[in-house]
Motif scaffolding. Sequence first.
Motif, short mmCIF file in Angstrom:
data_model
loop_
_atom_site.label_atom_id
_atom_site.label_comp_id
_atom_site.label_asym_id
_atom_site.label_seq_id
_atom_site.Cartn_x
_atom_site.Cartn_y
_atom_site.Cartn_z
N SER A 149 28.01 36.01 38.91
CA SER A 149 28.13 34.93 37.92
C SER A 149 27.09 35.01 36.81
O SER A 149 27.19 34.29 35.81
CB SER A 149 28.02 33.57 38.61
OG SER A 149 26.75 33.44 39.25
N ARG A 153 28.52 39.24 35.00
CA ARG A 153 29.45 38.63 34.04
C ARG A 153 28.99 38.87 32.61
O ARG A 153 29.79 39.25 31.75
CB ARG A 153 29.60 37.14 34.30
CG ARG A 153 30.59 36.49 33.32
CD ARG A 153 30.57 34.98 33.39
NE ARG A 153 31.45 34.46 32.36
CZ ARG A 153 32.75 34.21 32.52
NH1 ARG A 153 33.33 34.46 33.68
NH2 ARG A 153 33.47 33.74 31.52
N ASP A 175 26.70 37.45 44.98
CA ASP A 175 26.13 36.24 44.39
C ASP A 175 25.50 35.39 45.48
O ASP A 175 25.67 35.67 46.67
CB ASP A 175 27.22 35.45 43.66
CG ASP A 175 26.71 34.72 42.42
OD1 ASP A 175 25.69 34.02 42.53
OD2 ASP A 175 27.32 34.86 41.35
N PRO A 180 30.92 30.64 43.17
CA PRO A 180 30.75 31.24 41.83
C PRO A 180 31.12 32.72 41.81
O PRO A 180 31.60 33.22 40.79
CB PRO A 180 29.27 31.01 41.51
CG PRO A 180 28.62 30.72 42.80
CD PRO A 180 29.65 30.06 43.65
N HIS A 181 30.91 33.41 42.92
CA HIS A 181 31.30 34.82 43.01
C HIS A 181 32.80 34.96 42.76
O HIS A 181 33.24 35.72 41.89
CB HIS A 181 30.92 35.35 44.39
CG HIS A 181 31.45 36.72 44.70
ND1 HIS A 181 30.96 37.87 44.10
CD2 HIS A 181 32.42 37.12 45.57
CE1 HIS A 181 31.61 38.92 44.58
NE2 HIS A 181 32.51 38.49 45.46
N ASN A 184 34.04 33.74 39.17
CA ASN A 184 33.73 34.66 38.07
C ASN A 184 34.52 35.96 38.16
O ASN A 184 34.90 36.52 37.14
CB ASN A 184 32.23 34.91 38.01
CG ASN A 184 31.51 33.77 37.32
OD1 ASN A 184 31.40 33.75 36.10
ND2 ASN A 184 31.05 32.80 38.09
#
Length: 210
Positions: A149, A153, A175, A180-181, A184
Amino acid sequence: MTTSEAQSNYAGVFGNRIGFGQRPALLLIDFVQAYFDRDCVLYADVEDALASAIRVRDAARSAGIPVIYTNVVYHPSLLDGGRFMQKTPLLKVFVEGSPMGAWPKGLEPSADEFVISKQYPSAFFGTSLAATLTAMGVDSVILTGLSTSGCVRATCVDTSSHGFIPIVVADACGDRHQAPHEANLFDMNAKYADVVSEAEVLEHLAGLKG
């Protein structure tokens, strides 16, 4: 919104697949000791991502493609961290000479592999990476690293913005938390990159040998 609802919502709008380029390079983003030392404030459970990245790195070496690593290094004053350091002061663990910036076991660069040191999330920002890739004739960048993330990214978006095809290896990215892994990876695949499995990229690299 569930994953299936998101996929339905994005269908027909995002998610076009570019495919692998002809002259790739491998980028290993910020695989440094801070994320693997349980006593470090930045520790994350990302050992599986490292193991995957090492397998991809070994395949890239066998295929004879460029292998480039990034790390984060700050002046002892920390002034070169700017607003990023102000927002995330824990980044001080990456001050020049800190053991937290060392390579984890098994990932040490060879003498002919480049290391790009950076101060901000994207491996392109304020570095020679774009010029180096262009000089090498690279048309696509296989991305692995930490965190999905954050620096992965940011580098993915800039890979696309600089005209290279971004290929993100999901298994070789990690992550601090799965949410969030996954979010994203989903969004990068929708808008900027082809997100692929380790098996897919290993098969592609095997086809480049010779």
